[in-house]
Design an enzyme around this catalytic site. Structure first.
Site, short mmCIF file in Angstrom:
data_model
loop_
_atom_site.label_atom_id
_atom_site.label_comp_id
_atom_site.label_asym_id
_atom_site.label_seq_id
_atom_site.Cartn_x
_atom_site.Cartn_y
_atom_site.Cartn_z
CE LYS A 1 -34.75 76.00 3.27
NZ LYS A 1 -34.22 77.05 2.35
CG ASP B 1 -32.74 74.58 -8.79
OD1 ASP B 1 -33.77 74.54 -8.08
OD2 ASP B 1 -32.44 75.58 -9.48
CG ASP C 1 -38.00 78.91 1.66
OD1 ASP C 1 -37.59 78.73 2.82
OD2 ASP C 1 -37.50 79.76 0.91
CG PHE D 1 -30.24 77.43 -0.94
CD1 PHE D 1 -31.46 78.11 -1.04
CD2 PHE D 1 -29.79 76.72 -2.04
CE1 PHE D 1 -32.21 78.06 -2.21
CE2 PHE D 1 -30.53 76.68 -3.22
CZ PHE D 1 -31.73 77.35 -3.30
CE LYS E 1 -36.56 73.36 -15.24
NZ LYS E 1 -35.28 73.89 -15.75
N GLY E 2 -38.32 70.87 -9.41
CA GLY E 2 -37.74 70.41 -8.15
C GLY E 2 -38.27 69.10 -7.60
NE ARG F 1 -33.51 71.47 -11.58
CZ ARG F 1 -34.34 72.26 -10.91
NH1 ARG F 1 -34.91 71.84 -9.81
NH2 ARG F 1 -34.61 73.48 -11.33
CG ASP G 1 -38.84 71.45 -4.52
OD1 ASP G 1 -39.81 72.17 -4.20
OD2 ASP G 1 -37.88 71.88 -5.19
#
Ligand code: IMP
Ligand code: MG
Length: 180
Positions: free
Chosen positions: A130, A158, A102, A151, A42-43, A164, A99
């Site tokens: 990142k 989220d 990482d 973070f 959902k990010g 969010r 989104d």
């Protein structure tokens, strides 16, 4: 909610500028192509809803959900498809909208899965990157901004399904997840 944020990394204005720049780039590169934007739920929904409106060439959209972090802050390894695409990818110039990149595990397994479906081309557009945390070999053609190893939440991102709805992106106070 605001009390849990250590500092603001990107304001609404910063995010709008990033999205406008990416939208221009994508519109130029995909002119005359068969663009399909695939948002990873959902990010990326907030980013997706903005970037699709900053693209001024015809395109289609679809959504996919995969398992990644659960409720914690670390990647869980191999990816599981929770909700698959509606469209058949053959003939499309696929652009995955994510989104944040990482460890890269999520996108690297996703790229493997989606390439077997024979799209005409496949690239990644990620709002954040990142690079310090990278473990898997993934290349994103479109990147909004690089972020430090902290973070971050907001604008779709989220922690434990919360934050969010923040309109900006901020660094979450470590005590929020350390005391869990
Ligand atoms: P990767 O497989 O380690 O690259 O994880 C990517 C996914 O982890 C992203 O799609 C996010 O859902 C989540 N993630 C990674 N870093 C952050 C962060 O700083 N804030 C919120 N979610 C994050
Ligand atoms: Mg997440």
């Amino acid at each position: 909610m605001l009390n849990d944020i250590q500092s603001v990394l990107f304001s609404q204005e910063d995010l709008a500028a990033m999205v406008a720049r990416l939208g221009e780039q994508i519109s130029r590169d995909y002119k005359g192509k068969n663009l399909l934007l695939v948002s990873i739920l959902k990010g990326s929904v907030v980013f997706m809803s903005d970037i699709m409106r900053s693209i001024d060439i015809p395109c289609r959209i679809d959504f996919m959900a995969v398992s990644s972090y659960g409720s914690g802050i670390k990647s869980s390894g191999s990816v599981k498809i929770i909700k698959d695409l509606d469209l058949d990818l053959q003939g499309y110039d696929l652009l995955i909208v994510e989104d944040i990149l990482d460890s890269g595990r999520t996108l690297s397994s996703l790229m493997e899965i989606l390439s077997t479906r024979k799209p005409k081309s496949i690239e990644i557009c990620t709002l954040f990157d990142k690079p310090e945390r990278r473990e898997a070999d993934v290349y994103a053609k479109y990147i909004g901004a690089q972020v430090p190893d902290a973070f971050i939440v907001g604008y779709g991102l989220d922690y434990d399904e919360k934050y969010r709805n923040l309109p900006f992106v901020g660094i979450l106070k470590p005590e929020v997840y350390e005391n869990k």
